[in-house]
Scaffold this motif. Structure first.
Motif: not given
Length: 133
Positions: A18-23, A38-43, A47-54, A112-116
């Motif tokens: 759903c829009p605003n859902g998390l992957l 990079a794949w997400a941008l290219r295609t 999606l918007r990258l919210e955060k990256v955790l180690e 985060r999934r954004w509306p198309v």
């Protein structure tokens, strides 16, 4: 997604969100997170990258691995100022947000999934600022 080639299966998952859902993506190396971004941008994935955790791993005296905490990473794709306007010159920046690098057990990226829409989703505020100037 905890898969070797997550991008090969991600489109179906992204469409189902759903829009605003998390992957949430798990990868053993930070460069694999960047490859997915990079794949997400290219295609043109919504999606918007919210955060990256180690996810660090601590080894105890009895040999048991114990996950402890997590450290946030900055992973983004930008067009350097000297190449402004040339989208083919995008580069990836990957670094821990704070502190020194430590041996880790992997990385978790939250998208985060954004509306198309007809316009691509910007990955970070820095890119948005550069484009508005």
């Amino acid at each position: 997604l905890d898969l070797p080639s997550a991008h090969e299966n991600a489109e179906q998952v992204i469409r189902a969100l759903c829009p605003n859902g998390l992957l949430v993506l798990f990868k053993p190396s930070i460069s694999q997170v960047a490859d997915f971004q990079a794949w997400a941008l290219r295609t043109h994935q919504p999606l918007r990258l919210e955060k990256v955790l180690e996810l660090p791993i601590a080894t105890t005296t009895d040999g048991v691995h114990d996950a402890a905490g997590g450290r946030q990473w900055d992973v983004k794709t930008v067009v350097p100022k000297e190449h402004q306007g040339d989208e083919s010159k995008r580069v990836q920046i990957m670094r821990p947000k704070v502190g020194d690098r430590i041996a880790g057990g992997g990385f978790v990226a939250v998208f985060r999934r954004w509306p198309v829409s007809d316009t691509p989703v910007h990955q970070d505020a820095e890119t948005e600022t550069q484009e508005s100037e």
